[in-house]
Design a protein around this motif. Structure first.
Motif, PDB file in Angstrom:
ATOM      1  N   GLU A 211      46.700  46.892  35.288  1.00 35.91           N
ATOM      2  CA  GLU A 211      45.704  47.112  36.336  1.00 35.91           C
ATOM      3  C   GLU A 211      46.171  45.947  37.336  1.00 35.91           C
ATOM      4  N   PRO A 212      46.079  46.419  38.835  1.00 43.68           N
ATOM      5  CA  PRO A 212      46.276  45.327  39.843  1.00 43.68           C
ATOM      6  C   PRO A 212      45.406  43.917  39.498  1.00 43.68           C
ATOM      7  N   LEU A 213      45.940  42.916  39.734  1.00 44.39           N
ATOM      8  CA  LEU A 213      45.238  41.671  39.360  1.00 44.39           C
ATOM      9  C   LEU A 213      45.134  40.945  40.623  1.00 44.39           C
ATOM     10  N   VAL A 214      46.111  40.614  41.445  1.00 43.68           N
ATOM     11  CA  VAL A 214      46.263  39.748  42.595  1.00 43.68           C
ATOM     12  C   VAL A 214      47.141  40.251  43.448  1.00 43.68           C
ATOM     13  N   GLN A 215      46.710  40.347  44.833  1.00 45.67           N
ATOM     14  CA  GLN A 215      47.708  40.962  45.837  1.00 45.67           C
ATOM     15  C   GLN A 215      48.299  39.785  46.492  1.00 45.67           C
ATOM     16  N   VAL A 216      49.713  39.680  46.689  1.00 42.91           N
ATOM     17  CA  VAL A 216      50.477  38.646  47.151  1.00 42.91           C
ATOM     18  C   VAL A 216      51.172  39.156  48.326  1.00 42.91           C
ATOM     19  N   MET A 217      51.669  38.393  49.522  1.00 41.68           N
ATOM     20  CA  MET A 217      52.471  38.503  50.436  1.00 41.68           C
ATOM     21  C   MET A 217      53.753  37.690  50.469  1.00 41.68           C
ATOM     22  N   THR A 218      54.804  38.226  50.832  1.00 45.34           N
ATOM     23  CA  THR A 218      56.060  37.488  50.797  1.00 45.34           C
ATOM     24  C   THR A 218      56.531  37.820  52.297  1.00 45.34           C
ATOM     25  N   GLU A 219      57.761  37.222  52.682  1.00 45.27           N
ATOM     26  CA  GLU A 219      58.342  37.335  54.138  1.00 45.27           C
ATOM     27  C   GLU A 219      58.504  38.751  54.270  1.00 45.27           C
ATOM     28  N   LYS A 220      58.767  39.695  53.370  1.00 44.91           N
ATOM     29  CA  LYS A 220      59.101  41.248  53.683  1.00 44.91           C
ATOM     30  C   LYS A 220      58.059  42.081  53.269  1.00 44.91           C
ATOM     31  N   ILE A 221      57.248  41.828  52.067  1.00 54.50           N
ATOM     32  CA  ILE A 221      56.448  42.749  51.687  1.00 54.50           C
ATOM     33  C   ILE A 221      54.929  42.225  51.141  1.00 54.50           C
ATOM     34  N   THR A 222      54.132  43.002  51.064  1.00 53.74           N
ATOM     35  CA  THR A 222      52.880  42.829  50.379  1.00 53.74           C
ATOM     36  C   THR A 222      52.544  43.662  49.377  1.00 53.74           C
ATOM     37  N   ASN A 223      52.351  42.919  48.049  1.00 51.75           N
ATOM     38  CA  ASN A 223      52.478  43.700  46.942  1.00 51.75           C
ATOM     39  C   ASN A 223      51.251  43.173  45.754  1.00 51.75           C
ATOM     40  N   ASP A 224      51.044  43.893  44.687  1.00 51.35           N
ATOM     41  CA  ASP A 224      50.198  43.624  43.836  1.00 51.35           C
ATOM     42  C   ASP A 224      51.010  43.124  42.618  1.00 51.35           C
ATOM     43  N   ILE A 225      50.323  42.030  41.937  1.00 50.50           N
ATOM     44  CA  ILE A 225      50.827  41.760  40.608  1.00 50.50           C
ATOM     45  C   ILE A 225      50.008  42.209  39.717  1.00 50.50           C
ATOM     46  N   GLU A 226      50.288  42.976  38.300  1.00 50.40           N
ATOM     47  CA  GLU A 226      49.658  43.646  37.676  1.00 50.40           C
ATOM     48  C   GLU A 226      49.347  42.653  36.545  1.00 50.40           C
ATOM     49  N   ALA A 227      48.278  42.915  35.766  1.00 48.05           N
ATOM     50  CA  ALA A 227      47.846  42.156  34.508  1.00 48.05           C
ATOM     51  C   ALA A 227      48.816  42.149  33.400  1.00 48.05           C
ATOM     52  N   PRO A 228      49.392  41.164  32.708  1.00 44.69           N
ATOM     53  CA  PRO A 228      50.534  41.399  31.687  1.00 44.69           C
ATOM     54  C   PRO A 228      50.056  41.647  30.480  1.00 44.69           C
ATOM     55  N   ALA A 229      48.743  41.399  30.274  1.00 44.90           N
ATOM     56  CA  ALA A 229      47.804  41.742  29.027  1.00 44.90           C
ATOM     57  C   ALA A 229      46.477  42.052  29.207  1.00 44.90           C
ATOM     58  N   SER A 230      45.911  42.683  28.352  1.00 47.66           N
ATOM     59  CA  SER A 230      44.434  43.022  28.357  1.00 47.66           C
ATOM     60  C   SER A 230      43.787  41.648  27.894  1.00 47.66           C
ATOM     61  N   GLY A 231      42.538  41.612  28.316  1.00 50.25           N
ATOM     62  CA  GLY A 231      41.723  40.360  27.965  1.00 50.25           C
ATOM     63  C   GLY A 231      40.910  39.580  29.017  1.00 50.25           C
ATOM     64  N   ILE A 232      40.620  38.374  29.035  1.00 45.47           N
ATOM     65  CA  ILE A 232      39.774  37.704  29.840  1.00 45.47           C
ATOM     66  C   ILE A 232      40.528  36.971  30.750  1.00 45.47           C
ATOM     67  N   LEU A 233      40.220  36.924  32.217  1.00 38.82           N
ATOM     68  CA  LEU A 233      40.999  35.975  33.213  1.00 38.82           C
ATOM     69  C   LEU A 233      40.329  34.750  32.897  1.00 38.82           C
ATOM     70  N   LYS A 234      40.956  33.934  32.323  1.00 36.09           N
ATOM     71  CA  LYS A 234      40.490  32.515  31.889  1.00 36.09           C
ATOM     72  C   LYS A 234      40.669  31.729  32.896  1.00 36.09           C
ATOM     73  N   THR A 235      41.640  31.355  33.803  1.00 34.26           N
ATOM     74  CA  THR A 235      41.965  30.394  34.610  1.00 34.26           C
ATOM     75  C   THR A 235      42.781  30.877  35.884  1.00 34.26           C
ATOM     76  N   ILE A 236      42.375  30.684  36.911  1.00 36.83           N
ATOM     77  CA  ILE A 236      43.263  30.949  38.181  1.00 36.83           C
ATOM     78  C   ILE A 236      43.534  29.620  38.827  1.00 36.83           C
ATOM     79  N   MET A 237      44.735  29.563  38.721  1.00 34.49           N
ATOM     80  CA  MET A 237      45.473  28.186  39.336  1.00 34.49           C
ATOM     81  C   MET A 237      45.643  28.413  40.748  1.00 34.49           C
TER      82      MET A 237
END
Length: 80
Positions: free
Chosen positions: A34-60
């Motif tokens: 599932e989409p977890l976070v939206q990021v933007m680079t010089e060329k695109i805006t894209n979503d990073i998906e969750a690599p595993a199921s569980g609890i989002l413990k820490t956002i750095m």
């Protein structure tokens, strides 16, 4: 077990991405793929998906922060 969420490299020249928006907050359940976070680079805006199921413990990295390719931006705690 803790699974790291990292910034993928989407292009040959990509060096970093800016955090645009988190779809989940710390402590919330996430499902693998599932989409977890939206990021933007010089060329695109894209979503990073969750690599595993569980609890989002820490956002750095918060909204507006920059992160380099392969840098850890969050941790997901799984039941494995």
């Amino acid at each position: 077990m803790v699974v790291d969420v990292t910034v993928p490299k989407w292009g040959l020249t990509m060096k970093e991405a800016e955090i645009v928006k988190w779809y989940k907050n710390e402590g919330e359940r996430v499902e693998k793929g599932e989409p977890l976070v939206q990021v933007m680079t010089e060329k695109i805006t894209n979503d990073i998906e969750a690599p595993a199921s569980g609890i989002l413990k820490t956002i750095m990295k918060k909204k507006g922060d920059s992160a380099e390719v392969a840098e850890k931006i969050a941790e997901i705690e799984t039941n494995e």
